[in-house]
Design a protein around this motif. Structure first.
Motif, PDB file in Angstrom:
ATOM      1  N   TRP A 168       0.827  -1.213   0.000  1.00  0.00           N
ATOM      2  CA  TRP A 168       0.000   0.000   0.000  1.00  0.00           C
ATOM      3  C   TRP A 168       0.855   1.255   0.000  1.00  0.00           C
ATOM      4  N   LEU A 169       1.950   1.232   0.758  1.00  0.00           N
ATOM      5  CA  LEU A 169       2.819   2.407   0.817  1.00  0.00           C
ATOM      6  C   LEU A 169       3.442   2.682  -0.544  1.00  0.00           C
ATOM      7  N   ALA A 170       4.020   1.641  -1.153  1.00  0.00           N
ATOM      8  CA  ALA A 170       4.636   1.814  -2.466  1.00  0.00           C
ATOM      9  C   ALA A 170       3.600   2.219  -3.507  1.00  0.00           C
ATOM     10  N   TYR A 171       2.402   1.649  -3.402  1.00  0.00           N
ATOM     11  CA  TYR A 171       1.353   1.970  -4.376  1.00  0.00           C
ATOM     12  C   TYR A 171       0.918   3.428  -4.244  1.00  0.00           C
ATOM     13  N   GLY A 172       0.831   3.904  -3.003  1.00  0.00           N
ATOM     14  CA  GLY A 172       0.498   5.311  -2.799  1.00  0.00           C
ATOM     15  C   GLY A 172       1.521   6.237  -3.425  1.00  0.00           C
ATOM     16  N   VAL A 173       2.806   5.872  -3.289  1.00  0.00           N
ATOM     17  CA  VAL A 173       3.856   6.684  -3.915  1.00  0.00           C
ATOM     18  C   VAL A 173       3.748   6.618  -5.435  1.00  0.00           C
ATOM     19  N   VAL A 174       3.425   5.440  -5.968  1.00  0.00           N
ATOM     20  CA  VAL A 174       3.237   5.301  -7.419  1.00  0.00           C
ATOM     21  C   VAL A 174       2.116   6.224  -7.902  1.00  0.00           C
ATOM     22  N   LEU A 175       1.007   6.254  -7.173  1.00  0.00           N
ATOM     23  CA  LEU A 175      -0.106   7.119  -7.583  1.00  0.00           C
ATOM     24  C   LEU A 175       0.318   8.589  -7.563  1.00  0.00           C
ATOM     25  N   PHE A 176       1.080   8.979  -6.543  1.00  0.00           N
ATOM     26  CA  PHE A 176       1.574  10.353  -6.517  1.00  0.00           C
ATOM     27  C   PHE A 176       2.507  10.617  -7.704  1.00  0.00           C
ATOM     28  N   LEU A 177       3.389   9.666  -7.994  1.00  0.00           N
ATOM     29  CA  LEU A 177       4.347   9.865  -9.083  1.00  0.00           C
ATOM     30  C   LEU A 177       3.658   9.948 -10.441  1.00  0.00           C
ATOM     31  N   THR A 178       2.497   9.306 -10.590  1.00  0.00           N
ATOM     32  CA  THR A 178       1.773   9.462 -11.866  1.00  0.00           C
ATOM     33  C   THR A 178       1.319  10.915 -12.065  1.00  0.00           C
ATOM     34  N   LEU A 179       1.023  11.617 -10.955  1.00  0.00           N
ATOM     35  CA  LEU A 179       0.726  13.045 -11.062  1.00  0.00           C
ATOM     36  C   LEU A 179       1.962  13.801 -11.516  1.00  0.00           C
ATOM     37  N   GLY A 180       3.110  13.453 -10.888  1.00  0.00           N
ATOM     38  CA  GLY A 180       4.351  14.117 -11.259  1.00  0.00           C
ATOM     39  C   GLY A 180       4.728  13.886 -12.705  1.00  0.00           C
ATOM     40  N   VAL A 181       4.540  12.665 -13.193  1.00  0.00           N
ATOM     41  CA  VAL A 181       4.869  12.359 -14.590  1.00  0.00           C
ATOM     42  C   VAL A 181       4.001  13.178 -15.536  1.00  0.00           C
ATOM     43  N   GLY A 182       2.708  13.348 -15.199  1.00  0.00           N
ATOM     44  CA  GLY A 182       1.847  14.169 -16.033  1.00  0.00           C
ATOM     45  C   GLY A 182       2.340  15.600 -16.121  1.00  0.00           C
ATOM     46  N   VAL A 183       2.772  16.165 -14.989  1.00  0.00           N
ATOM     47  CA  VAL A 183       3.280  17.538 -14.990  1.00  0.00           C
ATOM     48  C   VAL A 183       4.601  17.612 -15.755  1.00  0.00           C
ATOM     49  N   ILE A 184       5.488  16.632 -15.558  1.00  0.00           N
ATOM     50  CA  ILE A 184       6.769  16.615 -16.275  1.00  0.00           C
ATOM     51  C   ILE A 184       6.530  16.527 -17.779  1.00  0.00           C
ATOM     52  N   HIS A 185       5.582  15.678 -18.183  1.00  0.00           N
ATOM     53  CA  HIS A 185       5.249  15.531 -19.597  1.00  0.00           C
ATOM     54  C   HIS A 185       4.785  16.869 -20.173  1.00  0.00           C
ATOM     55  N   HIS A 186       3.906  17.540 -19.425  1.00  0.00           N
ATOM     56  CA  HIS A 186       3.415  18.862 -19.803  1.00  0.00           C
ATOM     57  C   HIS A 186       4.575  19.858 -19.908  1.00  0.00           C
ATOM     58  N   ASN A 187       5.445  19.884 -18.903  1.00  0.00           N
ATOM     59  CA  ASN A 187       6.566  20.825 -18.906  1.00  0.00           C
ATOM     60  C   ASN A 187       7.529  20.558 -20.053  1.00  0.00           C
ATOM     61  N   HIS A 188       7.782  19.284 -20.320  1.00  0.00           N
ATOM     62  CA  HIS A 188       8.710  18.910 -21.395  1.00  0.00           C
ATOM     63  C   HIS A 188       8.149  19.304 -22.756  1.00  0.00           C
ATOM     64  N   ALA A 189       6.817  19.238 -22.909  1.00  0.00           N
ATOM     65  CA  ALA A 189       6.204  19.664 -24.173  1.00  0.00           C
ATOM     66  C   ALA A 189       6.383  21.167 -24.379  1.00  0.00           C
ATOM     67  N   HIS A 190       6.285  21.932 -23.315  1.00  0.00           N
ATOM     68  CA  HIS A 190       6.449  23.382 -23.419  1.00  0.00           C
ATOM     69  C   HIS A 190       7.904  23.783 -23.619  1.00  0.00           C
TER      70      HIS A 190
END
Length: 284
Positions: free
Chosen positions: A31-53
């Motif tokens: 559960w702990l690792a999965y919670g971090v994974v869910l948070f990191l999916t938010l981070g990846v979305g923002v990184i993807h957005h930033n990299h496109a810009h």
């Protein structure tokens, strides 16, 4: 080779996500690792957005490899940022021609609107993606092939992992990616619902607090719109320069307290309800 040393944080997120998924795939669910994974999916979305810009690297080939890697982690090809986000949303800024304007589906700001926004906007976006790809195929076959490679970077790993263990693929790969994609689309609602799509500066809501250091200053949305090619690390300075021009009601404080007030307390307590800043047509 990085454009900014601050993107070391981006690289940590991009490496940590697949490592945590692989660890759970081999060792079992946590559960702990999965919670971090869910948070990191938010981070990846923002990184993807930033990299496109603003591409992360000074090397064209490293940027193209990163495009593929981000598409793989996101579960969706990155070219979509160019055809809908930058060419449309940043151009029209919540205005009448913005395909993703939140008031397209009603000028509201409540929990149901937030949850439904991604499902409402997808039928609008996908025909646009298809038409954009068709035009790109005629105009620039090489760029069109790069877009197809991004699809391959998503679909081939999906197929291989699902073949190896479809249950682990569903739990550890697909569901977290869908979670990240939901937040990527729903964030548009958080940032723009009840803002004024006809205003010069009051078209976006801004957030303070931990969301910014953890998620690459994504809360400073007006500064990002006004300076779309600025590196994310410069947004606090740019926001400070713009703050006096923005309606104080769009300075929302922390993201989670804002969501709690607006979506949970608002229906019960009138003083916490959101009110539209959209100007009536006759006063524009």
């Amino acid at each position: 080779m990085l454009r900014s040393w601050r993107d070391l944080q981006s690289l940590i997120y991009l490496l940590a996500l697949p490592l945590l998924v692989a660890w759970q795939w081999r060792r079992g669910f946590s559960w702990l690792a999965y919670g971090v994974v869910l948070f990191l999916t938010l981070g990846v979305g923002v990184i993807h957005h930033n990299h496109a810009h603003l591409p992360m690297w000074r090397s064209r080939w490293l940027n193209r490899l990163t495009d593929l890697y981000l598409s793989l982690l996101q579960g969706h090809p990155g070219f979509v940022f160019h055809c809908s986000h930058m060419a449309n949303h940043h151009r029209y800024r919540q205005g009448p021609q913005d395909m993703t304007r939140t008031w397209r589906f009603g000028d509201h700001n409540h929990l149901a609107g937030y949850l439904l926004h991604p499902l409402q906007v997808l039928p609008v976006l996908y025909p646009h993606f298809a038409a954009w790809l068709a035009r790109l195929r005629r105009r620039s076959p090489a760029a069109y092939r790069r877009c197809l490679l991004q699809y391959a970077a998503v679909l081939l790993p999906w197929g291989a992992l699902a073949w190896l263990d479809w249950q682990n693929w569903l739990l550890l790969v697909l569901l977290p990616q869908l979670h990240g994609l939901h937040w990527l689309l729903a964030t548009n609602y958080l940032q723009h619902a009840h803002a004024d799509g006809h205003s010069r500066y009051d078209y976006a809501r801004n957030f303070a607090g931990w969301v910014n250091p953890l998620l690459f200053n994504i809360g400073l949305h007006t500064a990002h719109h006004e300076h779309p090619h600025a590196h994310w690390s410069t947004l606090p300075t740019l926001h400070a320069q713009l703050r006096h021009r923005i309606d104080p009601r769009l300075q929302a404080g922390g993201l989670l307290p804002y969501m709690f007030r607006t979506f949970l307390l608002g229906p019960l307590l009138p003083r916490h309800r959101s009110h539209s800043l959209m100007t009536p047509p006759e006063t524009r």
